[in-house]
Design a protein around this motif. Structure first.
Motif, PDB file in Angstrom:
ATOM      1  N   MET A   1       8.346  25.070  36.871  1.00 21.62           N
ATOM      2  CA  MET A   1       7.200  25.486  36.093  1.00 21.62           C
ATOM      3  C   MET A   1       6.285  24.277  35.903  1.00 21.62           C
ATOM      4  N   PRO A   2       4.958  24.489  35.955  1.00 25.63           N
ATOM      5  CA  PRO A   2       4.032  23.366  35.822  1.00 25.63           C
ATOM      6  C   PRO A   2       4.045  22.800  34.405  1.00 25.63           C
ATOM      7  N   PRO A   3       3.587  21.558  34.250  1.00 24.94           N
ATOM      8  CA  PRO A   3       3.522  20.990  32.901  1.00 24.94           C
ATOM      9  C   PRO A   3       2.595  21.805  32.011  1.00 24.94           C
ATOM     10  N   ARG A   4       2.822  21.758  30.714  1.00 25.57           N
ATOM     11  CA  ARG A   4       2.054  22.568  29.782  1.00 25.57           C
ATOM     12  C   ARG A   4       0.643  22.050  29.553  1.00 25.57           C
ATOM     13  N   ASP A   5       0.400  20.798  29.771  1.00 27.84           N
ATOM     14  CA  ASP A   5      -0.900  20.236  29.440  1.00 27.84           C
ATOM     15  C   ASP A   5      -1.676  19.832  30.692  1.00 27.84           C
ATOM     16  N   TYR A   6      -1.904  20.756  31.560  1.00 25.75           N
ATOM     17  CA  TYR A   6      -2.679  20.450  32.750  1.00 25.75           C
ATOM     18  C   TYR A   6      -4.029  21.136  32.637  1.00 25.75           C
ATOM     19  N   PRO A   7      -5.125  20.363  32.678  1.00 25.11           N
ATOM     20  CA  PRO A   7      -6.446  20.968  32.555  1.00 25.11           C
ATOM     21  C   PRO A   7      -6.837  21.686  33.849  1.00 25.11           C
ATOM     22  N   LEU A   8      -7.580  22.724  33.687  1.00 21.66           N
ATOM     23  CA  LEU A   8      -8.113  23.459  34.833  1.00 21.66           C
ATOM     24  C   LEU A   8      -9.620  23.422  34.684  1.00 21.66           C
ATOM     25  N   GLU A   9     -10.256  22.561  35.433  1.00 20.93           N
ATOM     26  CA  GLU A   9     -11.690  22.339  35.301  1.00 20.93           C
ATOM     27  C   GLU A   9     -12.486  23.476  35.943  1.00 20.93           C
ATOM     28  N   PRO A  10     -13.678  23.774  35.409  1.00 19.30           N
ATOM     29  CA  PRO A  10     -14.549  24.755  36.046  1.00 19.30           C
ATOM     30  C   PRO A  10     -14.995  24.262  37.420  1.00 19.30           C
ATOM     31  N   VAL A  11     -15.394  25.183  38.259  1.00 18.12           N
ATOM     32  CA  VAL A  11     -15.945  24.824  39.568  1.00 18.12           C
ATOM     33  C   VAL A  11     -17.385  24.358  39.333  1.00 18.12           C
ATOM     34  N   PRO A  12     -17.724  23.128  39.703  1.00 18.41           N
ATOM     35  CA  PRO A  12     -19.080  22.626  39.450  1.00 18.41           C
ATOM     36  C   PRO A  12     -20.156  23.526  40.074  1.00 18.41           C
ATOM     37  N   GLY A  13     -21.118  23.913  39.255  1.00 18.81           N
ATOM     38  CA  GLY A  13     -22.239  24.727  39.737  1.00 18.81           C
ATOM     39  C   GLY A  13     -21.930  26.198  39.918  1.00 18.81           C
ATOM     40  N   PRO A  15     -20.420  28.795  37.425  1.00 14.23           N
ATOM     41  CA  PRO A  15     -19.794  29.265  36.179  1.00 14.23           C
ATOM     42  C   PRO A  15     -19.027  30.563  36.399  1.00 14.23           C
ATOM     43  N   GLY A  16     -17.826  30.621  35.873  1.00 14.88           N
ATOM     44  CA  GLY A  16     -17.000  31.827  35.970  1.00 14.88           C
ATOM     45  C   GLY A  16     -16.145  31.920  37.220  1.00 14.88           C
ATOM     46  N   ALA A  17     -16.388  31.068  38.201  1.00 13.54           N
ATOM     47  CA  ALA A  17     -15.648  31.151  39.467  1.00 13.54           C
ATOM     48  C   ALA A  17     -14.162  30.849  39.265  1.00 13.54           C
ATOM     49  N   ARG A  18     -13.848  29.848  38.444  1.00 10.74           N
ATOM     50  CA  ARG A  18     -12.439  29.485  38.241  1.00 10.74           C
ATOM     51  C   ARG A  18     -11.701  30.592  37.485  1.00 10.74           C
ATOM     52  N   GLY A  19     -12.354  31.176  36.476  1.00 13.46           N
ATOM     53  CA  GLY A  19     -11.733  32.274  35.731  1.00 13.46           C
ATOM     54  C   GLY A  19     -11.464  33.475  36.630  1.00 13.46           C
ATOM     55  N   TYR A  20     -12.421  33.795  37.496  1.00 15.21           N
ATOM     56  CA  TYR A  20     -12.246  34.920  38.412  1.00 15.21           C
ATOM     57  C   TYR A  20     -11.135  34.622  39.421  1.00 15.21           C
ATOM     58  N   GLN A  21     -11.061  33.393  39.862  1.00 16.76           N
ATOM     59  CA  GLN A  21     -10.001  32.980  40.790  1.00 16.76           C
ATOM     60  C   GLN A  21      -8.629  33.167  40.125  1.00 16.76           C
ATOM     61  N   ALA A  22      -8.510  32.758  38.876  1.00 18.96           N
ATOM     62  CA  ALA A  22      -7.247  32.930  38.142  1.00 18.96           C
ATOM     63  C   ALA A  22      -6.945  34.409  37.947  1.00 18.96           C
ATOM     64  N   PHE A  23      -7.976  35.214  37.649  1.00 27.44           N
ATOM     65  CA  PHE A  23      -7.800  36.662  37.508  1.00 27.44           C
ATOM     66  C   PHE A  23      -7.208  37.261  38.781  1.00 27.44           C
ATOM     67  N   LEU A  24      -7.762  36.900  39.932  1.00 26.10           N
ATOM     68  CA  LEU A  24      -7.275  37.444  41.205  1.00 26.10           C
ATOM     69  C   LEU A  24      -5.823  37.047  41.467  1.00 26.10           C
ATOM     70  N   LYS A  25      -5.470  35.814  41.155  1.00 22.17           N
ATOM     71  CA  LYS A  25      -4.091  35.360  41.370  1.00 22.17           C
ATOM     72  C   LYS A  25      -3.128  36.094  40.435  1.00 22.17           C
ATOM     73  N   CYS A  26      -3.518  36.287  39.176  1.00 19.13           N
ATOM     74  CA  CYS A  26      -2.685  37.044  38.231  1.00 19.13           C
ATOM     75  C   CYS A  26      -2.536  38.490  38.691  1.00 19.13           C
ATOM     76  N   PHE A  27      -3.636  39.102  39.099  1.00 19.31           N
ATOM     77  CA  PHE A  27      -3.615  40.497  39.545  1.00 19.31           C
ATOM     78  C   PHE A  27      -2.680  40.667  40.744  1.00 19.31           C
ATOM     79  N   ALA A  28      -2.726  39.720  41.670  1.00 15.80           N
ATOM     80  CA  ALA A  28      -1.853  39.780  42.847  1.00 15.80           C
ATOM     81  C   ALA A  28      -0.380  39.679  42.449  1.00 15.80           C
TER      82      ALA A  28
END
Length: 70
Positions: A1-13, A15-28
């Protein structure tokens, strides 16, 4: 399991791309999330077991770790 305190930075330029990427991975992986920009929201049922919560959180952590590598 990954460490608990790992930041996940937004994709520069993008907005919302990283959140949508995480959504797709969770959905899969069978976990439904909601995203608003780069914010992830969970709405588990009111009746849920500890094992189901552990599975939900573990799947989310795994999806975020994958999104971080991308």
């Amino acid at each position: 399991m990954p460490p608990r305190d790992y930041p996940l930075e937004p994709v520069p330029g993008k907005p919302g791309a990283r959140g949508y990427q995480a959504f797709l991975k969770c959905f899969a992986k069978g976990v439904m999330t909601r995203v608003t920009g780069d914010i992830i929201a969970l709405s588990p049922p009111l009746i849920i077991s500890k094992e189901q919560i552990d599975e939900l959180v573990g799947t989310l952590a795994s999806a975020l770790a994958e999104a971080r590598r991308d």
